[in-house]
Design a protein around this motif. Structure first.
Motif, PDB file in Angstrom:
ATOM      1  N   VAL A 194     -17.581  -6.935  30.144  1.00 18.66           N
ATOM      2  CA  VAL A 194     -17.997  -6.067  29.033  1.00 18.66           C
ATOM      3  C   VAL A 194     -19.166  -5.167  29.450  1.00 18.66           C
ATOM      4  CG1 VAL A 194     -19.038  -6.041  26.727  1.00 18.66           C
ATOM      5  CG2 VAL A 194     -17.165  -7.621  27.231  1.00 18.66           C
ATOM      6  N   LEU A 195     -20.179  -5.778  30.065  1.00 17.23           N
ATOM      7  CA  LEU A 195     -21.342  -4.996  30.483  1.00 17.23           C
ATOM      8  C   LEU A 195     -20.980  -3.989  31.582  1.00 17.23           C
ATOM      9  CD1 LEU A 195     -24.088  -7.787  30.555  1.00 17.23           C
ATOM     10  CD2 LEU A 195     -23.809  -5.965  28.864  1.00 17.23           C
ATOM     11  N   GLY A 196     -20.134  -4.430  32.509  1.00 16.95           N
ATOM     12  CA  GLY A 196     -19.718  -3.534  33.586  1.00 16.95           C
ATOM     13  C   GLY A 196     -18.928  -2.349  33.069  1.00 16.95           C
ATOM     14  N   THR A 197     -18.025  -2.597  32.124  1.00 21.25           N
ATOM     15  CA  THR A 197     -17.240  -1.503  31.543  1.00 21.25           C
ATOM     16  C   THR A 197     -18.133  -0.506  30.822  1.00 21.25           C
ATOM     17  OG1 THR A 197     -15.295  -2.931  31.261  1.00 21.25           O
ATOM     18  CG2 THR A 197     -15.388  -0.925  29.935  1.00 21.25           C
ATOM     19  N   ALA A 198     -19.080  -1.017  30.044  1.00 20.98           N
ATOM     20  CA  ALA A 198     -19.992  -0.130  29.300  1.00 20.98           C
ATOM     21  C   ALA A 198     -20.854   0.703  30.249  1.00 20.98           C
ATOM     22  CB  ALA A 198     -20.870  -0.961  28.370  1.00 20.98           C
ATOM     23  N   ALA A 199     -21.422   0.052  31.261  1.00 26.98           N
ATOM     24  CA  ALA A 199     -22.306   0.758  32.188  1.00 26.98           C
ATOM     25  C   ALA A 199     -21.549   1.801  33.011  1.00 26.98           C
ATOM     26  CB  ALA A 199     -22.986  -0.251  33.120  1.00 26.98           C
ATOM     27  N   LEU A 200     -20.369   1.439  33.486  1.00 22.49           N
ATOM     28  CA  LEU A 200     -19.578   2.378  34.286  1.00 22.49           C
ATOM     29  C   LEU A 200     -19.075   3.553  33.458  1.00 22.49           C
ATOM     30  CD1 LEU A 200     -17.450   0.143  36.688  1.00 22.49           C
ATOM     31  CD2 LEU A 200     -19.037   1.973  37.335  1.00 22.49           C
ATOM     32  N   THR A 201     -18.699   3.281  32.213  1.00 24.21           N
ATOM     33  CA  THR A 201     -18.255   4.372  31.336  1.00 24.21           C
ATOM     34  C   THR A 201     -19.361   5.399  31.162  1.00 24.21           C
ATOM     35  OG1 THR A 201     -16.752   2.906  30.123  1.00 24.21           O
ATOM     36  CG2 THR A 201     -17.387   4.957  29.040  1.00 24.21           C
ATOM     37  N   LEU A 202     -20.579   4.907  30.902  1.00 26.42           N
ATOM     38  CA  LEU A 202     -21.723   5.796  30.731  1.00 26.42           C
ATOM     39  C   LEU A 202     -22.009   6.583  32.012  1.00 26.42           C
ATOM     40  CD1 LEU A 202     -23.964   6.632  28.739  1.00 26.42           C
ATOM     41  CD2 LEU A 202     -25.369   4.786  29.710  1.00 26.42           C
ATOM     42  N   LEU A 203     -21.970   5.890  33.150  1.00 32.35           N
ATOM     43  CA  LEU A 203     -22.241   6.533  34.435  1.00 32.35           C
ATOM     44  C   LEU A 203     -21.210   7.612  34.754  1.00 32.35           C
ATOM     45  CD1 LEU A 203     -23.810   6.644  37.131  1.00 32.35           C
ATOM     46  CD2 LEU A 203     -22.250   4.870  37.978  1.00 32.35           C
TER      47      LEU A 203
END
Length: 212
Positions: free
Chosen positions: A111-120
């Motif tokens: 979940v955290l990885g998906t959110a962070a990568l989406t933002l990046l």
């Protein structure tokens, strides 16, 4: 104009061969994983190299970066399968279930990885599919970890990733790669069933009697 046409044809020919080589090595790799053959790891590394080139050209930056992580994980998985899970363990690494603690870490990381990568990807690149690129990256990483540890549920994570990858690659014009992932999906189902049989056989095997 003729020179430009020839040059464009040459570029397209190279791209086709990159995708074809990714197709071939990827299919062989998943087939070997399903059969628990350790040679899947070097074949997988070759597959990652082809896809780095392909995804950079397609603007799938998270997927391209993911291949670099896959190479590192492949080295770890290769060592783990060869040593049975650790230097003190004898024999091949057995198939097992994912523990509750592992599920908690994988879910949180996903979940955290998906959110962070989406933002990046949305802010730092020209990606047209930041969320889907990030989601498949997170799913693939968690699935690869499970594959390295030979946990049965890693196949379910790969199946989920493939169900997103298939339309994503078709949308990006990577039709051969999309077709490859349909094949991956079928191989993942076969791998799931095969590893489930292995796990059931191990569970039904009588324990070795301890001498009195």
């Amino acid at each position: 104009m003729v020179t430009l046409t020839i040059r464009e044809s040459f570029v397209n020919w190279n791209l086709s061969w990159t995708e074809a080589l990714g197709f071939a090595t990827g299919a062989v790799c998943v087939w070997l994983v399903a059969r628990q053959h350790i040679i899947n790891w070097p074949v997988g590394i070759a597959n990652n190299v082809f896809f780095i080139v392909l995804f950079l050209q397609a603007g799938l930056y998270a997927d391209a970066g993911l291949q670099v992580v896959f190479i590192a994980l492949a080295a770890y998985g290769w060592w783990t399968w060869a040593h049975g899970g650790g230097p003190a363990t004898v024999g091949a690494l057995p198939v097992r279930r994912t523990t509750s603690a592992e599920w908690a870490w994988l879910a949180a990381g996903g979940v955290l990885g998906t959110a962070a990568l989406t933002l990046l990807l949305d802010r730092a690149t020209d990606s047209t599919v930041p969320f889907w690129d990030a989601l498949t990256t997170a799913l693939s990483l968690t699935a690869t970890y499970g594959q390295c540890r030979k946990v049965l549920e890693s196949w379910w994570l790969w199946i989920a990733a493939d169900l997103v990858y298939i339309p994503l690659y078709a949308y990006k014009g990577l039709y051969l790669t999309s077709l490859l992932y349909i094949g991956f999906l079928a191989l993942c189902v076969a791998g799931l069933l095969g590893w489930r049989r292995t796990l059931a056989a191990a569970a039904s095997r009588p324990a070795t009697a301890v001498p009195a």
